[in-house]
Design a protein around this motif. Structure first.
Motif, PDB file in Angstrom:
ATOM      1  N   SER A  46       0.836  -1.209   0.000  1.00 57.85           N
ATOM      2  CA  SER A  46       0.000   0.000   0.000  1.00 57.85           C
ATOM      3  C   SER A  46       0.865   1.251   0.000  1.00 57.85           C
ATOM      4  CB  SER A  46      -0.912   0.022   1.224  1.00 57.85           C
ATOM      5  OG  SER A  46      -1.809  -1.036   1.206  1.00 57.85           O
ATOM      6  N   GLN A  47       1.909   1.231   0.803  1.00 56.52           N
ATOM      7  CA  GLN A  47       2.824   2.375   0.856  1.00 56.52           C
ATOM      8  C   GLN A  47       3.531   2.545  -0.484  1.00 56.52           C
ATOM      9  OE1 GLN A  47       6.433   2.560   1.033  1.00 56.52           O
ATOM     10  NE2 GLN A  47       6.519   4.691   1.633  1.00 56.52           N
ATOM     11  N   SER A  48       3.903   1.448  -1.116  1.00 53.08           N
ATOM     12  CA  SER A  48       4.549   1.524  -2.432  1.00 53.08           C
ATOM     13  C   SER A  48       3.592   2.112  -3.472  1.00 53.08           C
ATOM     14  CB  SER A  48       4.992   0.135  -2.892  1.00 53.08           C
ATOM     15  OG  SER A  48       5.996  -0.361  -2.059  1.00 53.08           O
ATOM     16  N   ILE A  49       2.316   1.746  -3.391  1.00 50.25           N
ATOM     17  CA  ILE A  49       1.318   2.283  -4.318  1.00 50.25           C
ATOM     18  C   ILE A  49       1.181   3.790  -4.124  1.00 50.25           C
ATOM     19  CG2 ILE A  49      -1.148   2.300  -4.872  1.00 50.25           C
ATOM     20  CD1 ILE A  49      -1.134  -0.719  -4.268  1.00 50.25           C
ATOM     21  N   LEU A  50       1.134   4.232  -2.863  1.00 51.78           N
ATOM     22  CA  LEU A  50       1.015   5.665  -2.599  1.00 51.78           C
ATOM     23  C   LEU A  50       2.232   6.435  -3.108  1.00 51.78           C
ATOM     24  CD1 LEU A  50      -0.542   5.693   0.959  1.00 51.78           C
ATOM     25  CD2 LEU A  50      -1.638   6.303  -1.196  1.00 51.78           C
ATOM     26  N   VAL A  51       3.415   5.865  -2.956  1.00 51.98           N
ATOM     27  CA  VAL A  51       4.634   6.515  -3.464  1.00 51.98           C
ATOM     28  C   VAL A  51       4.597   6.582  -4.988  1.00 51.98           C
ATOM     29  CG1 VAL A  51       7.139   6.246  -3.679  1.00 51.98           C
ATOM     30  CG2 VAL A  51       6.041   5.954  -1.463  1.00 51.98           C
ATOM     31  N   MET A  52       4.128   5.504  -5.636  1.00 54.13           N
ATOM     32  CA  MET A  52       4.023   5.514  -7.100  1.00 54.13           C
ATOM     33  C   MET A  52       3.038   6.573  -7.578  1.00 54.13           C
ATOM     34  SD  MET A  52       4.136   1.722  -8.605  1.00 54.13           S
ATOM     35  CE  MET A  52       3.988   0.571  -7.291  1.00 54.13           C
ATOM     36  N   ILE A  53       1.893   6.660  -6.904  1.00 51.57           N
ATOM     37  CA  ILE A  53       0.892   7.660  -7.285  1.00 51.57           C
ATOM     38  C   ILE A  53       1.467   9.065  -7.134  1.00 51.57           C
ATOM     39  CG2 ILE A  53      -1.328   8.681  -6.624  1.00 51.57           C
ATOM     40  CD1 ILE A  53      -2.224   5.811  -5.935  1.00 51.57           C
ATOM     41  N   TYR A  54       2.179   9.302  -6.040  1.00 50.60           N
ATOM     42  CA  TYR A  54       2.790  10.610  -5.817  1.00 50.60           C
ATOM     43  C   TYR A  54       3.747  10.965  -6.950  1.00 50.60           C
ATOM     44  CZ  TYR A  54       5.985  14.096  -3.984  1.00 50.60           C
ATOM     45  OH  TYR A  54       6.764  15.199  -3.845  1.00 50.60           O
ATOM     46  N   HIS A  55       4.627  10.027  -7.320  1.00 48.26           N
ATOM     47  CA  HIS A  55       5.605  10.311  -8.374  1.00 48.26           C
ATOM     48  C   HIS A  55       4.949  10.464  -9.739  1.00 48.26           C
ATOM     49  CE1 HIS A  55       9.293  10.236  -6.097  1.00 48.26           C
ATOM     50  NE2 HIS A  55       8.831   9.182  -5.431  1.00 48.26           N
ATOM     51  N   MET A  56       3.887   9.705  -9.999  1.00 44.99           N
ATOM     52  CA  MET A  56       3.193   9.855 -11.279  1.00 44.99           C
ATOM     53  C   MET A  56       2.542  11.232 -11.385  1.00 44.99           C
ATOM     54  SD  MET A  56       1.482   6.176 -12.183  1.00 44.99           S
ATOM     55  CE  MET A  56       0.545   6.023 -10.689  1.00 44.99           C
ATOM     56  N   LEU A  57       1.946  11.686 -10.284  1.00 47.38           N
ATOM     57  CA  LEU A  57       1.311  13.001 -10.304  1.00 47.38           C
ATOM     58  C   LEU A  57       2.336  14.133 -10.331  1.00 47.38           C
ATOM     59  CD1 LEU A  57      -1.570  12.416  -7.740  1.00 47.38           C
ATOM     60  CD2 LEU A  57      -1.744  12.576 -10.227  1.00 47.38           C
ATOM     61  N   ARG A  58       3.413  13.968  -9.599  1.00 49.32           N
ATOM     62  CA  ARG A  58       4.413  15.032  -9.534  1.00 49.32           C
ATOM     63  C   ARG A  58       5.160  15.200 -10.851  1.00 49.32           C
ATOM     64  NH1 ARG A  58       8.796  16.888  -5.205  1.00 49.32           N
ATOM     65  NH2 ARG A  58       9.866  18.239  -6.656  1.00 49.32           N
ATOM     66  N   HIS A  59       5.561  14.084 -11.462  1.00 47.80           N
ATOM     67  CA  HIS A  59       6.369  14.154 -12.687  1.00 47.80           C
ATOM     68  C   HIS A  59       5.527  14.049 -13.954  1.00 47.80           C
ATOM     69  CE1 HIS A  59       9.944  14.056 -10.246  1.00 47.80           C
ATOM     70  NE2 HIS A  59       9.504  12.962  -9.647  1.00 47.80           N
ATOM     71  N   LYS A  60       4.220  13.857 -13.792  1.00 49.12           N
ATOM     72  CA  LYS A  60       3.295  13.753 -14.921  1.00 49.12           C
ATOM     73  C   LYS A  60       3.720  12.697 -15.933  1.00 49.12           C
ATOM     74  CE  LYS A  60       1.674  18.389 -14.369  1.00 49.12           C
ATOM     75  NZ  LYS A  60       2.314  19.628 -14.162  1.00 49.12           N
ATOM     76  N   LYS A  61       4.060  11.516 -15.410  1.00 46.69           N
ATOM     77  CA  LYS A  61       4.461  10.393 -16.256  1.00 46.69           C
ATOM     78  C   LYS A  61       3.558   9.200 -15.951  1.00 46.69           C
ATOM     79  CE  LYS A  61       9.285  11.635 -16.770  1.00 46.69           C
ATOM     80  NZ  LYS A  61      10.657  11.204 -16.611  1.00 46.69           N
ATOM     81  N   PRO A  62       3.285   8.369 -16.953  1.00 49.84           N
ATOM     82  CA  PRO A  62       2.444   7.191 -16.707  1.00 49.84           C
ATOM     83  C   PRO A  62       3.207   6.115 -15.932  1.00 49.84           C
ATOM     84  CG  PRO A  62       3.214   7.197 -18.958  1.00 49.84           C
ATOM     85  CD  PRO A  62       3.663   8.498 -18.341  1.00 49.84           C
TER      86      PRO A  62
END
Length: 86
Positions: A46-62
């Motif tokens: 769950s923590q890994s998913i939240l970190v991935m979501i954060y980086h996808m939103l911050r860097h605007k990458k899929p």
């Protein structure tokens, strides 16, 4: 206070991921389950998913999957060295 539904929602997402094959989160979940148990694996993924979501939103990458064998390719002798603060 945080959203009370978020942990339950992430738990459901991790449960679905644990049933899917050929992705890195599946491999991470099953790697942690063997060592620590289901509850800690759910929290870790769950923590890994939240970190991935954060980086996808911050860097605007899929999202790009690392593959199910990602953890098998990592060198086992790799150690993390923490230097003391002076």
């Amino acid at each position: 206070m945080g959203n009370t539904y978020k942990p339950a929602m992430l738990g459901e997402v991790v449960w679905i991921i644990s049933l899917m094959k050929d992705n890195d989160l599946y491999a991470q979940y099953h790697l942690i389950v063997r060592r620590r148990g289901k509850r800690k694996a759910i929290v870790a993924v769950s923590q890994s998913i939240l970190v991935m979501i954060y980086h996808m939103l911050r860097h605007k990458k899929p999202y790009s999957d690392l593959g199910a064998d990602y953890f098998d390719k990592m060198p086992h002798g790799k150690k993390i060295i923490i230097s003391p603060v002076v």
